[in-house]
Design an enzyme around this catalytic site. Structure first.
Site, short mmCIF file in Angstrom:
data_model
loop_
_atom_site.label_atom_id
_atom_site.label_comp_id
_atom_site.label_asym_id
_atom_site.label_seq_id
_atom_site.Cartn_x
_atom_site.Cartn_y
_atom_site.Cartn_z
N HIS A 35 0.84 -1.20 0.00
CA HIS A 35 0.00 0.00 0.00
C HIS A 35 0.87 1.26 0.00
O HIS A 35 1.26 1.74 1.06
CB HIS A 35 -0.90 -0.01 1.24
CG HIS A 35 -1.79 -1.21 1.32
ND1 HIS A 35 -1.31 -2.45 1.70
CD2 HIS A 35 -3.11 -1.36 1.07
CE1 HIS A 35 -2.32 -3.31 1.67
NE2 HIS A 35 -3.41 -2.69 1.30
N HIS A 75 -2.04 -1.02 7.08
CA HIS A 75 -1.73 -1.31 5.66
C HIS A 75 -0.63 -0.40 5.15
O HIS A 75 0.09 -0.75 4.23
CB HIS A 75 -2.99 -1.20 4.80
CG HIS A 75 -3.66 0.14 4.86
ND1 HIS A 75 -4.48 0.51 5.91
CD2 HIS A 75 -3.63 1.22 4.04
CE1 HIS A 75 -4.93 1.74 5.71
NE2 HIS A 75 -4.42 2.20 4.58
N PRO A 125 -5.81 -5.09 11.08
CA PRO A 125 -7.26 -5.05 11.28
C PRO A 125 -7.63 -3.63 11.73
O PRO A 125 -7.24 -3.19 12.82
CB PRO A 125 -7.49 -6.08 12.40
CG PRO A 125 -6.26 -6.94 12.39
CD PRO A 125 -5.14 -6.02 11.99
N HIS A 266 -4.17 3.33 -3.34
CA HIS A 266 -4.31 2.81 -1.97
C HIS A 266 -3.54 1.52 -1.76
O HIS A 266 -2.73 1.41 -0.84
CB HIS A 266 -5.79 2.59 -1.64
CG HIS A 266 -5.99 1.67 -0.47
ND1 HIS A 266 -6.09 2.12 0.82
CD2 HIS A 266 -6.08 0.31 -0.40
CE1 HIS A 266 -6.23 1.09 1.64
NE2 HIS A 266 -6.23 -0.02 0.93
N GLU A 415 -16.95 -4.04 24.94
CA GLU A 415 -16.16 -5.26 25.07
C GLU A 415 -14.94 -5.25 24.15
O GLU A 415 -13.86 -5.71 24.52
CB GLU A 415 -17.04 -6.49 24.75
CG GLU A 415 -18.20 -6.72 25.70
CD GLU A 415 -19.42 -5.88 25.39
OE1 GLU A 415 -19.43 -5.16 24.37
OE2 GLU A 415 -20.39 -5.91 26.18
N HIS A 465 -20.73 -16.59 33.30
CA HIS A 465 -22.01 -17.01 32.72
C HIS A 465 -21.73 -17.87 31.49
O HIS A 465 -22.04 -17.50 30.36
CB HIS A 465 -22.89 -15.80 32.41
CG HIS A 465 -23.24 -14.99 33.63
ND1 HIS A 465 -22.29 -14.41 34.43
CD2 HIS A 465 -24.43 -14.71 34.20
CE1 HIS A 465 -22.88 -13.78 35.45
NE2 HIS A 465 -24.18 -13.96 35.33
N HIS A 477 -27.97 -15.08 25.74
CA HIS A 477 -26.87 -14.92 26.69
C HIS A 477 -26.15 -16.25 26.97
O HIS A 477 -25.19 -16.27 27.74
CB HIS A 477 -27.39 -14.35 28.01
CG HIS A 477 -27.70 -12.89 27.94
ND1 HIS A 477 -28.47 -12.34 26.94
CD2 HIS A 477 -27.34 -11.85 28.75
CE1 HIS A 477 -28.57 -11.03 27.14
NE2 HIS A 477 -27.89 -10.71 28.22
C1 LIG Z 1 -11.17 -4.71 10.03
C2 LIG Z 1 -10.68 -4.50 8.64
N1 LIG Z 1 -11.58 -4.45 7.64
C3 LIG Z 1 -11.17 -4.31 6.37
C4 LIG Z 1 -9.85 -4.20 6.07
C5 LIG Z 1 -9.39 -4.09 4.62
N2 LIG Z 1 -8.91 -2.71 4.36
C6 LIG Z 1 -7.62 -2.41 4.42
S1 LIG Z 1 -7.33 -0.79 4.14
C7 LIG Z 1 -8.96 -0.49 3.90
C8 LIG Z 1 -9.43 0.91 3.58
C9 LIG Z 1 -8.90 1.86 4.55
O1 LIG Z 1 -9.15 3.17 4.16
P1 LIG Z 1 -8.28 4.31 4.83
O2 LIG Z 1 -8.10 4.08 6.25
O3 LIG Z 1 -8.88 5.60 4.42
O4 LIG Z 1 -6.86 4.10 4.18
P2 LIG Z 1 -6.27 4.82 2.89
O5 LIG Z 1 -7.13 4.46 1.75
O6 LIG Z 1 -6.29 6.26 3.17
O7 LIG Z 1 -4.90 4.23 2.78
C10 LIG Z 1 -9.70 -1.65 4.05
C11 LIG Z 1 -11.17 -1.71 3.91
C12 LIG Z 1 -8.95 -4.25 7.14
N3 LIG Z 1 -7.65 -4.17 6.96
N4 LIG Z 1 -9.39 -4.37 8.41
#
Ligand SMILES: Cc1ncc(C[n+]2csc(CCOP(=O)(O)OP(=O)(O)O)c2C)c(N)n1
Length: 672
Positions: A35, A75, A125, A266, A415, A465, A477
């Site tokens: 990225h 990323h 994530p 991206h 949570e 629980h 639950h």
């Molecule tokens: C929980 C989660 N869902 C989906 C993704 C897949 N994903 C990676 S980057 C991205 C988009 C992120 O957008 P942004 O934060 O604006 O990053 P930019 O495009 O500016 O680099 C997604 C959906 C992920 N890494 N984690």
């Protein structure tokens, strides 16, 4: 955006930031994946941060009083890797940059904790990094309160993107940080209005600044490509009395003539032609992976500028009384509290004599009452279920603004952020976190629980629980699949203790763990003490053991956990009355049992006879012990749940779902 004007305005800064950009571009191109857009867009902000604000010493990546830098937008890992390489972190070599995303590389696809010094937590994530950082900020406050600001006084900096802020966990986390007035937490928002599907506005119209302000944050803004403006905002952010969001307006893929400000940059390499054009736009005349010596030297000077401050800090540490210093170092190094084992042993001895009939959640509270006074680094908490999870002991006060010595977190109904914050507390150092909710709601915490396991962070999840035994609250639950999910997760210890003694043993293991998180699945309903003869040895450490031996010729083995061990023992009595020799195995932790050598496992589960597993949950995790390990399908049975539970008193539910001594005995006899 007028690149030439920016370059002319702050030429030094321009060179430094461009070095980050080209390394990211080249590494992604070489790996043919990754990225580039985010590092290109945030290089200016990161350069100002590392150059003028971040307290760190590249030669001492684990210096306890360093600022923490969390790249929540994981990323954009090449942004972090480029910074670590340029500033001179020993492990972050140019070879590593060239090996980005390849087998065995320290520079993994997304930043992974434990692979490369300088990576403070695993991110990727989305939303996890910012939430983990909240825990780091809490740990910093706690350590500062306990050891003083001369030893602990640093900030937690986060770079988060639109994606991190869109994730639900971010609201949980910023709500918690706002309430706690964490003025040591600064989030730099890469506000580039681009995600993978296109403009942010295709899926979101949230006013982020208003959202943070509404959650108790200060909000600042800057032009994310103007070094002076960035510096002004970061300087102001450090003075705030609350957590700060800095809205950094940026362009994704900054400088790429054809791809900047579009989703195309991206998550894909720029390609040779566009790289050439981009280099020209930057005025960068050097080939792939070439950083001119003067620019590298300037970056290394930035990496070394904290050395003097660190030396002063080392001197302050050395000047402490020996005991206090040793305790600080033990807690930062996450060493096991020296008095833990003794406290657990004494507790077991007293309880095996007293033999109380208590729920294992209550037993857990009793254990904590013995442990918290001698393990000063625990920070407990609950996601608004304190009276149900029984996680607060009377010796600890609430952590809150004005009382950072408090060791109890009111996480609120959050949570997921609770789990992430606990990861952050441990990663920061100095804190052993535990936190509770209903076992069923591990689902809500799961994203961060998985990262505990992946990172090797021994967070303790107090999940009460734990079955239909919770009764009237009903199937919403009542967990049935959750034991299987936890057991399926690598590097997780799933404990389901049968009585107060096993509960104490599970806690001892959880609080001594170096790399494995623990889930304690605890009952709401009262259970008798089964282990009334004191044994100093921790039997739970073996995962499973014989709790009642067969009398006469052994014809059956019953295996059970938690509240079902008592039921299995009653079934054994029925079977023995009919001269059917029956052994009962308590299996409080399948993972630890699986880790024993074959000789031990064979001793507990020898070949021959009938095997029946009993657990008020789905069968799946039991198949190994029923069908494998010398078991035989035609001699194996399961008594437990096949679907969801129901609303009714617990006793009625056990009867209706057929988890009774009589049903177990009948199952055994049908298989003999
Ligand atoms: C929980 C989660 N869902 C989906 C993704 C897949 N994903 C990676 S980057 C991205 C988009 C992120 O957008 P942004 O934060 O604006 O990053 P930019 O495009 O500016 O680099 C997604 C959906 C992920 N890494 N984690």
């Amino acid at each position: 955006m007028d690149l030439a004007a920016l370059r002319a305005k702050t030429p030094d800064h321009w060179k430094l930031a461009t070095a980050i950009r080209v390394l990211a571009i080249d590494a992604v191109q070489a790996a043919n994946s990754g990225h580039p857009g985010m590092p290109m867009g945030m290089a200016d902000v990161a350069t100002v941060l590392f150059r003028n604000h971040l307290k760190f010493d590249a030669k001492a990546p684990n210096w306890a009083d360093r600022d923490r830098f969390v790249l929540s937008a994981g990323h954009g890992s090449m942004l972090l890797y480029a910074l670590l390489h340029l500033t001179g972190y020993e492990q972050a070599t140019l070879e590593e940059v060239k090996n980005f995303r390849q087998w065995g590389a320290r520079m993994a696809g997304h930043p992974e904790y434990g692979h490369l010094e300088g990576v403070e937590t695993t991110t990727g994530p989305l939303g996890q990094g910012i939430s983990t950082a909240v825990g780091m900020a809490i740990a910093e406050k706690s350590m500062a309160a306990r050891f003083g600001k001369k030893l602990v006084d640093h900030k937690i900096w986060v770079i988060a993107g639109d994606g991190c802020l869109m994730e639900g966990i971010s609201q949980e986390a910023i709500g918690l940080a706002g309430k706690q007035e964490l003025d040591n937490l600064i989030v730099l928002w890469d506000n580039n209005n681009i995600t993978i599907d296109g403009r942010v506005t295709v899926s979101d119209v949230t006013d982020q600044k208003a959202r943070f302000a509404a959650s108790g944050w200060d909000v600042l803004s800057c032009d994310g490509h103007d070094a002076e403006d960035i510096d002004r905002a970061l300087t102001a952010a450090k003075k705030a009395k609350r957590p700060v969001l800095v809205d950094c307006k940026t362009l994704i893929g900054f400088g790429s003539p054809n791809k900047a400000d579009s989703y195309a940059v991206h998550g894909a390499p720029l390609g040779d032609a566009e790289i050439k054009l981009t280099r020209e736009a930057y005025g960068w005349e050097h080939g792939p992976f070439v950083i001119p010596a003067d620019i590298k030297a300037e970056w290394e000077a930035i990496g070394a500028k904290g050395a003097a401050e660190r030396a002063e800090w080392e001197a302050r540490l050395a000047a402490l009384p020996a005991g206090k210093r040793a305790e600080f170092e033990r807690q930062m190094a996450r060493g096991v509290a020296p008095k833990l084992a003794g406290a657990i042993r004494a507790f077991k001895k007293a309880q095996s004599e007293a033999a109380p009939k208590v729920a294992t959640r209550k037993a857990s509270e009793m254990v904590l009452a013995a442990v918290n006074p001698v393990v000063p680094e625990t920070i407990g908490g609950s996601a608004d279920l304190t009276g149900s999870n029984l996680t607060k002991t009377s010796d600890i006060e609430d952590f809150m603004p004005g009382n950072h010595k408090g060791r109890y977190m009111r996480y609120g109904i959050r949570e997921h952020a609770m789990a992430a914050a606990m990861n952050g507390m441990y990663l920061h150092g100095g804190v052993r976190p535990y936190g509770g909710t209903f076992f069923c709601f591990t689902d809500y915490a799961r994203g961060a629980m998985r990262l505990s396991s992946l990172m090797g962070v021994p967070t303790v999840y107090v999940m009460t629980h734990d079955s239909i035994g919770l009764g009237e609250d009903g199937p919403t639950h009542q967990p049935v699949e959750h034991l299987a999910i936890c057991r399926a997760t690598p590097n997780t210890w799933t404990f389901r203790p049968a009585d107060v003694i096993e509960t104490a043993e599970a806690w001892e293991l959880a609080l001594s763990s170096e790399r494995t998180p623990s889930v304690l699945a605890l009952s709401r309903q009262n259970l008798p003490t089964l282990r009334t003869k004191h044994e100093a040895k921790n039997l739970t450490a073996k995962g499973a053991y014989v709790i009642a031996e067969a009398e006469g010729k052994r014809q059956a083995i019953l295996m059970a956990t938690g509240s079902e061990v008592e039921i299995a023992l009653k079934a054994r009595a029925l079977l023995q009355a009919e001269a059917i020799g029956t052994r009962v195995v308590s299996m409080p932790c399948m993972e630890l049992f699986a880790a024993q050598d074959e000789a031990y496992r064979k001793r507990i589960l020898p070949a021959g006879g009938v095997r029946v597993a009993v657990e008020a949950a789905i069968r799946q995790p039991w198949d190994r012990w029923l069908l494998g390990e010398r078991g035989m399908e035609r001699k194996a049975g399961f008594v437990g749940m096949e679907g969801f539970g129901a609303s009714a008193p617990a006793e009625r539910l056990y009867a209706e779902f057929g988890i009774t001594p009589e049903a177990i005995a009948a199952k055994v006899k049908s298989l003999l």
